[in-house]
Design a protein around this motif. Structure first.
Motif, short mmCIF file in Angstrom:
data_model
loop_
_atom_site.label_atom_id
_atom_site.label_comp_id
_atom_site.label_asym_id
_atom_site.label_seq_id
_atom_site.Cartn_x
_atom_site.Cartn_y
_atom_site.Cartn_z
N VAL A 115 -7.20 -2.27 12.33
CA VAL A 115 -6.87 -1.51 13.20
C VAL A 115 -5.64 -1.78 13.85
CG1 VAL A 115 -7.06 0.25 14.90
CG2 VAL A 115 -8.93 0.30 13.66
N ALA A 116 -5.46 -3.17 14.18
CA ALA A 116 -3.56 -3.87 14.62
C ALA A 116 -3.41 -3.73 14.34
CB ALA A 116 -4.71 -5.08 15.69
N LEU A 117 -3.25 -3.68 12.67
CA LEU A 117 -2.04 -4.26 11.66
C LEU A 117 -1.97 -2.32 11.44
CD1 LEU A 117 -3.00 -6.47 8.88
CD2 LEU A 117 -1.76 -6.88 10.99
N ILE A 165 6.92 -0.96 11.15
CA ILE A 165 6.52 -2.15 10.65
C ILE A 165 6.78 -2.39 9.40
CG2 ILE A 165 6.67 -5.07 10.68
CD1 ILE A 165 6.12 -4.13 13.92
N PRO A 166 7.39 -2.31 8.23
CA PRO A 166 6.52 -2.47 6.82
C PRO A 166 5.27 -3.26 6.23
CG PRO A 166 8.82 -2.11 6.75
CD PRO A 166 7.91 -3.20 8.23
N THR A 198 1.75 -8.36 7.22
CA THR A 198 0.98 -9.52 6.49
C THR A 198 1.35 -10.83 6.00
OG1 THR A 198 1.41 -9.11 3.78
CG2 THR A 198 -0.11 -7.63 5.34
N GLN A 199 2.82 -10.55 6.16
CA GLN A 199 4.25 -11.57 6.13
C GLN A 199 3.59 -12.14 4.47
OE1 GLN A 199 3.85 -14.72 9.11
NE2 GLN A 199 5.59 -13.95 9.77
N GLN A 200 3.67 -10.91 3.74
CA GLN A 200 3.13 -11.72 2.01
C GLN A 200 3.62 -9.53 1.59
OE1 GLN A 200 0.36 -11.93 0.24
NE2 GLN A 200 -0.21 -14.28 -0.47
#
Length: 318
Positions: free
Chosen positions: A85-87, A96-97, A102-104
């Protein structure tokens, strides 16, 4: 959660979600509804809400890409639900894409670290790499020296190195920040002996270097389109997107300079996206070979060294 959260994440709605939604499939379906309600834009590695939600949920669960439907019945813990949920909240409220959250990102089925110093990998050139540029390179040959110009995260350079295990690849960018990310990815894929990050404004630091294959995905967004980009693109470095009034500022330089950096049988492969219309208008006599992609995508052309040399006077006049 704060009482000031927007409607898609009101405390009442979240309380019900945490109690009623149990499985991975439940949460994917719920996230899709929230993203559609929030009016987000897709286009940074995914083109729909389901795949975007799957990217974030697989990250939370430390799972590979969610392609196996057998996983859909897996139940989430409360902590996993809250992390997801936070993401999702950041994805919707801050635009934010998912790849930055996820930085991936995956490119040519390879994982890459990404953050807001580089564009998110999504070029259709990936399909050409997987096919080892079949039909473009001389029959029976394999490129020994490859250039990825405007490398960003290094995804094209690294994917080329994987596709051609004997090749040396130069990964060039004008941005020191981008090259720092590129170096991380080179190390992660253990290609330090074959992929070399180089700081350069175009070809300026490559005097005397020649390549069998130059692959480039330069900035190509024109001023009008830059002004109208969805908010998601505002998280990406403008240096990697904008290219003057017509979107071709850097592409014109590449066309002028590429021939000198290609071997006799060398090939230039360049992506210009929607600016292909302007490019064809400006150079009606250049025999651009526009490539087609089974997975979709447009605006990628190929030119041989011979064609570039023949058209050199046209590029120098522009």
């Amino acid at each position: 959660m704060s009482d000031t959260l927007p409607a898609p994440f009101s405390p009442e709605l979240l309380d019900r979600a945490y109690s009623e939604l149990q499985t991975l499939h439940d949460w994917l379906r719920w996230a899709v509804s929230r993203m559609h309600q929030g009016g987000v834009y897709f286009g940074h590695g995914t083109d729909n809400a389901w795949d975007e939600a799957a990217v974030m949920l697989s990250h939370v669960l430390y799972l590979p890409p969610l392609r196996d439907e057998k996983l859909f019945s897996v139940r989430l813990t409360l902590d996993e639900k809250q992390q997801f949920v936070a993401l999702l909240e950041q994805r919707i409220t801050q635009r934010i894409p998912a790849a930055y959250l996820t930085q991936q990102a995956y490119f040519c089925d390879l994982p890459f670290y990404v953050d807001e110093r580089v564009l998110i990998p999504r070029s259709p050139i990936g399909e050409l790499i997987k096919q080892q540029f079949q039909g473009l390179l001389p029959a029976g040959s394999s490129p020994a020296h490859i250039l990825d110009l405007c490398t960003g995260s290094g995804c094209i350079a690294i994917a080329c190195a994987v596709a051609f295990p004997e090749a040396q690849v130069d990964a060039v960018d004008i941005s020191e920040d981008a090259l720092a990310v590129c170096e991380l990815n080179i190390a992660e894929h253990q290609l330090q002996e074959r992929v070399y990050p180089i700081l350069s404004d175009g070809f300026s630091a490559l005097t005397g270097q020649q390549y069998d294959l130059i692959v480039t995905n330069p900035p190509y967004v024109d001023a009008e389109d830059m002004a109208d980009l969805p908010d998601e693109y505002r998280h990406e470095p403008e240096l990697g997107l904008a290219s003057g009034i017509d979107g071709l500022a850097l592409t014109r330089q590449i066309l002028r300079d590429a021939a000198a950096h290609l071997t006799e049988q060398g090939i230039l492969v360049c992506e210009v996206g929607n600016s292909m219309v302007e490019l064809q208008y400006r150079y009606p006599d250049v025999p651009f070979r526009w490539l087609e992609f089974s997975a979709g995508g447009l605006g990628v052309f190929a030119l041989s060294k011979a064609q570039l040399v023949t058209c050199q006077h046209l590029f120098e006049e522009s």
